[in-house]
Design an enzyme around this catalytic site. Structure first.
Site, PDB file in Angstrom:
ATOM      1  CB  ALA A   1      -0.911  -0.005   1.223  1.00  0.00           C
TER       2      ALA A   1
ATOM      3  N   GLY B   1      -0.464  -5.422   0.571  1.00  0.00           N
ATOM      4  CA  GLY B   1      -1.672  -5.395  -0.250  1.00  0.00           C
ATOM      5  C   GLY B   1      -1.441  -5.933  -1.647  1.00  0.00           C
TER       6      GLY B   1
ATOM      7  CD  GLU C   1      -3.828  -8.274   2.450  1.00  0.00           C
ATOM      8  OE1 GLU C   1      -4.580  -8.745   3.323  1.00  0.00           O
ATOM      9  OE2 GLU C   1      -3.534  -7.065   2.380  1.00  0.00           O
TER      10      GLU C   1
ATOM     11  CD  GLU D   1       0.317  -6.447   5.374  1.00  0.00           C
ATOM     12  OE1 GLU D   1      -0.255  -6.366   4.289  1.00  0.00           O
ATOM     13  OE2 GLU D   1       1.008  -7.441   5.709  1.00  0.00           O
TER      14      GLU D   1
END
Length: 696
Positions: A63, A102, A105, A125
């Site tokens: 991200a 992300g 993911e 994270e």
């Protein structure tokens, strides 16, 4: 469609390419573009399959952290993955570089994944005080099993392509033409009519764990033990448990809610501060443009003791040949044996293979001949912390090392400018202060001398990164940044002993705050005689510690220090003899002892440290408050979830700290307690240390 998401068609395969250099961070614009591109591929009747890839050096590397402090926008990452989940056509992720957070993911939401060799895949994270928030805790265990998923999520460390393939995270490793191979893979999937099984619907790797749920607690226990005080690991473990007993749709909603709570929490804000501060710390404000680091092909380390051997391991681990110089064959053998023992212990724990051990040891050349360092591009002395010894060593290195070689001193507090002038080339000298054990501790204080050439600083930073260190450039003063502040804390701890606290009270307050060890536990571990020797050389005194040393109580190595240690144990136990000594010393000095609360102790330890940090900034010894935070988090165990001493000060409020320091100064009569001018200025203006460089 977004400019950073490209859409093209290769026969019956849609190729969606994200292009947001340098690391293809997952911005709101990219998410919008991905959603639009996926919708276009779904509606196009000519298209049978989709390949999702990225331009540049990496697939989506996570991200955009700068958006974390802004209100969430749609589509979210979860929305994009939901769109992939709903696709009736196979979606293949083509991964290279560092698919992280992300980005990974989104790849987990695809039906298939192919990967290029050399890629590193992970969910980091946890290192930012967060946990995966777009399905990572639910999809990863279903693909790789709970053992692997828990290790990846709770450590935050990436795995390589081979590991990803063997664990089931990816379907294939492709060596040539990643996108072309992914297109061919997608066509095979269509031709073979492979079922589109979503990761969220897989269950085979969780069946056994559901039958024996106690196994989950066994897996989680070590991670919970190591993460005392941290919120995110416990929340991540809770989310992983949901894969066993919560419907996946509900678990995904819960996961997102917990992620949002963590994101707005103080711990994550502090850890994100350190993330950015670490990157800023390697920048030198006045480094001339165009300065390039020198090429370090071979290194040399002077001294094969604990520190020298550890430094040599750092270079060997990075594939850089290193010569280790000692004064005698016996000392050299002892040092090299310890290095080999450390490597073998790492291999036994699974940290490396026996072949890796042989390769690293093969990169080391032990010698007692000083002329052997003549071909080294960087020479680091790690000898005894004595100015006379340093003078002798640096003089010999000056005469032996080749022109242009960097001469670095590993001193932890001595004057680097003085050491530089023991040579005829002070412009080629700088400090490289490693922390013990050097092969483990991540911090490297790079000490800039008055004559140090800019190229040396650039090189030291480059080398630090190559050998896995966090570099921070500091100026010359006694103890530089870290040890200068540490000395203030040690002085306060001794004073608190005399005023009414006991060692376990002070250490208990610090461990409650989040330090792994307290002042006296650390002192016992390192050895009281080390600081005693240093104090005697400086004409300084520590009432309690000096008496303990005179009694032969040097810490763990003698079984007695500030605490008692039973044979074979490192667990400290309060010692009535030490307590009696402290009380008697207070009485002899005419100090009336009083009860000190945990808050009293913490303020007396932490606020003078912050005050000294302010003076360090005033003097230009540190470039930024964040540099001090990075040094204390990575070198001294300051809890990362509190953000370092200067960040923590801003959370407490500088006016309160100013006023308390003023009170301390009245109580103790110590001028060092008087608030630093910079601290007073910022407090008066209603600002914090974090504002420096923004308004000044």
């Amino acid at each position: 469609m977004s400019e950073i998401v490209e859409f093209r068609r290769e026969d019956s395969v849609a190729v969606i390419t994200v292009n947001n250099p340098p690391v293809n961070a997952l911005t709101s614009a990219m998410r919008k573009g991905l959603a639009e591109a996926l919708a276009k591929a779904r509606e196009d009747t000519v298209i049978d399959a989709v390949v999702l890839t990225a331009a540049g050096r990496t697939f989506i590397a996570g991200a955009d952290i700068t958006e974390f402090n802004k209100p969430p926008t749609v589509p979210t990452t979860s929305d994009v993955i939901d769109t992939i989940d709903a696709m009736p056509k196979p979606v293949v992720a083509a991964l290279h570089g560092t698919p992280l957070g992300g980005g990974l993911e989104i790849a987990l939401g695809c039906h298939f994944r192919v990967v290029a060799p050399g890629a590193k895949l992970g969910l980091p994270e946890i290192k930012l005080g967060l946990m995966p928030g777009a399905g990572g805790t639910q999809r990863l265990p279903r693909l790789v099993g709970m053992d692997k998923a828990m290790a990846m999520i709770l450590s935050g460390d990436p795995i390589d392509a081979e590991d990803a393939l063997s664990s089931g995270l990816v379907d294939e490793i492709v060596s040539d033409d990643l996108v072309g191979s992914a297109i061919a893979f997608a066509k095979r999937v269509v031709a073979e009519k492979r079922p589109l099984i979503r990761a969220r619907d897989r269950d085979d790797k969780l069946t056994q764990l559901r039958a024996t749920p106690s196994k989950f607690d066994e897996l989680a226990a070590p991670y919970l033990k190591r993460s005392r005080g941290l919120h995110a690991p416990a929340k991540a473990i809770e989310a992983l448990r949901w894969t066993l007993d919560v419907p996946v749709d509900e678990a995904l909603v819960r996961e997102r809610e917990v992620f949002q709570d963590l994101k707005t929490g103080e711990q994550s804000k502090a850890q994100r501060h350190i993330f950015f501060a670490e990157r800023e710390a390697a920048k030198i404000a006045d480094l001339p443009k165009g300065v390039k680091p020198l090429d370090i092909k071979r290194a040399a380390v002077i001294g094969a003791g604990t520190m020298g051997g550890g430094i040599a391991m750092c270079f060997a681990n990075a594939g850089i040949p290193v010569t280790i110089l000692e004064t005698s064959d016996e000392a050299l053998k002892r040092g090299l044996d310890l290095v080999a023992k450390n490597y073998q212990a790492s291999a036994k724990r699974g940290g490396m293979s026996s072949e890796d051990v042989d390769i690293r040891l093969g990169l080391m050349n032990g010698t007692t001949d000083v002329s052997a360092v003549a071909d080294a591009d960087m020479v680091i002395e790690a000898v005894f912390e004595d100015i006379g010894v340093k003078r002798d060593v640096m003089g010999r290195l000056d005469a032996t090392s080749k022109p242009g070689a960097i001469l670095a001193t590993n001193t932890s507090y001595l004057d680097v400018n003085e050491i530089a002038h023991f040579t005829k080339r002070p412009e080629s000298v700088l400090g490289m202060h490693f922390f013990s054990p050097a092969n483990v501790m991540r911090l490297l204080e790079i000490v800039r001398g008055a004559d140090t050439k800019p190229e040396l600083l650039a090189t030291a930073i480059s080398v630090a990164r190559k050998i896995g260190k966090v570099p921070v450039v500091v100026g010359v003063c006694h103890g530089f940044v870290g040890n200068r502040i540490l000395r203030v804390r040690s002085t306060e701890a001794e004073r608190l002993l005399l005023e009414g606290a006991l060692p376990q009270d002070i250490d208990g307050a610090l461990t409650w705050f989040g330090f792994p060890l307290g002042v006296f536990g650390v002192t016992d571990l390192a050895g009281l005689d080390i600081s005693w020797r240093m104090r005697k050389a400086q004409g300084a005194k520590a009432e309690i510690a000096d008496q303990l040393c005179e009694m032969g109580r040097f810490g763990q190595k003698t079984g007695k220090g500030f605490y008692l240690y039973e044979a074979g144990s490192r667990t400290p136990k309060p010692d009535p003899e030490v307590e009696a000594l402290i009380v008697a010393t207070s009485k002899r000095l005419g100090i009336e002892r009083r009860t000190l609360s945990r808050d009293d102790i913490l303020e007396r330890l932490l606020f003078p440290m912050i005050n000294e940090g302010a003076r360090i900034l005033e003097e230009g010894i540190a470039q930024r408050p964040g540099d001090i935070d990075v040094i204390w988090v990575y070198g001294y165990g300051f809890p990362i979830w509190r953000g370092g001493p200067m960040y923590y000060a801003d959370q407490v409020g500088l006016p309160y700290i100013r006023d308390r320091l003023t009170e301390f100064a009245k109580q103790t009569g110590d001028k060092k307690h008087e608030p630093a001018p910079l601290l007073v200025k910022l407090a008066t203006e209603g600002r914090g240390f974090g504002s420096l460089g923004k308004d000044d």
